[in-house]
Enzyme design. Structure first.
Site, PDB file in Angstrom:
ATOM      1  N   HIS A 228     -50.057  20.917  61.753  1.00 60.37           N
ATOM      2  CA  HIS A 228     -50.904  20.688  60.575  1.00 60.37           C
ATOM      3  C   HIS A 228     -52.326  21.194  60.797  1.00 60.37           C
ATOM      4  CE1 HIS A 228     -50.461  18.930  56.622  1.00 60.37           C
ATOM      5  NE2 HIS A 228     -51.710  18.475  56.697  1.00 60.37           N
TER       6      HIS A 228
ATOM      7  N   ARG B 263     -46.635  23.914  55.351  1.00 64.42           N
ATOM      8  CA  ARG B 263     -46.402  22.725  56.169  1.00 64.42           C
ATOM      9  C   ARG B 263     -45.309  23.008  57.195  1.00 64.42           C
ATOM     10  NH1 ARG B 263     -46.809  21.099  50.771  1.00 64.42           N
ATOM     11  NH2 ARG B 263     -48.513  19.637  50.323  1.00 64.42           N
TER      12      ARG B 263
ATOM     13  N   LYS C  42     -44.112  19.517  48.145  1.00 68.51           N
ATOM     14  CA  LYS C  42     -43.995  18.122  47.728  1.00 68.51           C
ATOM     15  C   LYS C  42     -43.777  18.041  46.219  1.00 68.51           C
ATOM     16  CE  LYS C  42     -46.744  15.971  51.389  1.00 68.51           C
ATOM     17  NZ  LYS C  42     -47.921  15.132  51.701  1.00 68.51           N
TER      18      LYS C  42
ATOM     19  N   TYR D 295     -61.968  20.026  52.189  1.00 62.21           N
ATOM     20  CA  TYR D 295     -62.348  21.220  52.942  1.00 62.21           C
ATOM     21  C   TYR D 295     -63.740  21.734  52.594  1.00 62.21           C
ATOM     22  CZ  TYR D 295     -57.461  21.150  54.205  1.00 62.21           C
ATOM     23  OH  TYR D 295     -56.234  20.753  54.675  1.00 62.21           O
TER      24      TYR D 295
ATOM     25  N   ARG E 154     -52.702  24.425  59.125  1.00 64.73           N
ATOM     26  CA  ARG E 154     -52.906  24.304  57.669  1.00 64.73           C
ATOM     27  C   ARG E 154     -54.381  24.019  57.372  1.00 64.73           C
ATOM     28  NH1 ARG E 154     -50.078  23.291  52.860  1.00 64.73           N
ATOM     29  NH2 ARG E 154     -50.715  21.453  51.649  1.00 64.73           N
TER      30      ARG E 154
ATOM     31  N   HIS F 292     -51.515  21.651  46.528  1.00 62.45           N
ATOM     32  CA  HIS F 292     -52.039  20.324  46.218  1.00 62.45           C
ATOM     33  C   HIS F 292     -51.919  20.047  44.723  1.00 62.45           C
ATOM     34  CE1 HIS F 292     -54.840  20.259  50.000  1.00 62.45           C
ATOM     35  NE2 HIS F 292     -53.598  19.908  50.276  1.00 62.45           N
TER      36      HIS F 292
END
Length: 292
Positions: free
Chosen positions: A239, A149, A173, A274, A242, A265
């Site tokens: 982004h 990110r 995250k 995706y 990414r 994730h």
């Protein structure tokens, strides 16, 4: 009694800061707070009713995207839930439904387009020094080559890059650590950029003027310039790299569980966005193979 601003500040201190949650989480919390303050003023949060919150959502719906409104509602709910646990008489969170998320197809570039983007920012042009061009090339290549990110890129230090292994680790995250990798092209551009540096500052990427760590906004500006210079007309952001990284992995038949790990994730459902590239490939095979 607690005003809206006091309630959100209390939540940020006791929850976001205490749990070391991401700056993105804090930014969304502040955005939701500002919207509430603009609509209601800094009133006692216990005075808010469900009808008030419904009117606020209707106001948001007129000028915000579905997912932004959803994010604001979610942030208000977590603050209200926190206050309820502390004994405040607030609207029960179960009375406030969470709007359904709007699913959008991620935009991405092909490997050839990424190369065009990198080449475009590297061309000599008036008013842009060699080191700034090298920095832009290294940033774009690193984002695409690793799938990290924007915020993760900005937080990197020189010492984070293990040269002998071409790897580094980021904390994403939720404070989750994950290994990331550097391809040969990215290694080349990083070496060029770092050899042009004449400082001993720790950050991997710095502002040439202040010598301080580069900001996410500066990276976004680099992509605006790169888009213009490359002639690519679709909207491109950090982004997008990414998305392009993940799409390229899926197109080359990488296991979706590994793609999930690469991207950091928590849920594989997030990574499943995706799989659209597989649907595109199915259509191509169908059109090429099915005859009437």
């Amino acid at each position: 009694m607690s005003t809206i601003s006091e309630a959100f500040e209390l939540y940020r201190t006791d929850c976001i800061a205490f749990r070391n949650q991401s700056t993105k989480t804090e930014e969304m919390s502040k955005c939701a707070e500002r919207s509430l303050l603009a609509f209601f003023g800094d009133v006692d949060i216990e005075s808010l009713t469900f009808t008030d919150i419904r009117k606020w959502k209707q106001y948001l719906d007129k000028g915000r995207s579905v997912n932004t409104v959803r994010g604001y509602i979610v942030k208000l709910r977590v603050v209200l839930a926190y206050l309820a646990r502390r004994g405040y008489k607030v609207v029960p969170v179960e009375d406030i439904p969470v709007p359904k998320r709007q699913t959008t197809m991620p935009s991405f570039l092909t490997p050839a387009q990424v190369t065009t983007l990198i080449d475009g920012v590297g061309k000599p042009r008036r008013g842009v020094s060699r080191i700034l061009r090298a920095r832009a090339q290294a940033i774009i290549s690193l984002l695409y080559g690793s799938g990290i990110r924007n915020s993760e890129l900005c937080s990197l230090d020189r010492s984070d890059i293990y040269e002998e292994y071409s790897t580094f680790t980021v904390i994403g995250k939720g404070g989750v650590m994950r290994p990331c990798f550097i391809d040969d092209r990215t290694r080349k551009y990083l070496n060029i950029y770092l050899k042009l540096r004449r400082d001993n500052e720790a950050p991997l990427f710095i502002s040439e003027l202040s010598k301080k760590r580069i900001t996410s906004e500066t990276v976004r500006e680099i992509f605006k310039s790169a888009s213009r210079l490359s002639g690519i007309t679709t909207h491109i952001s950090p982004h997008t790299m990414r998305h392009s990284f993940a799409t390229n992995l899926m197109r080359n038949r990488a296991d979706i569980r590994y793609v999930q790990k690469f991207l950091g994730h928590r849920s594989i459902q997030t990574t499943e966005m995706y799989t659209h590239v597989l649907d595109e490939d199915l259509r191509r095979v169908y059109e090429e193979s099915h005859t009437i």
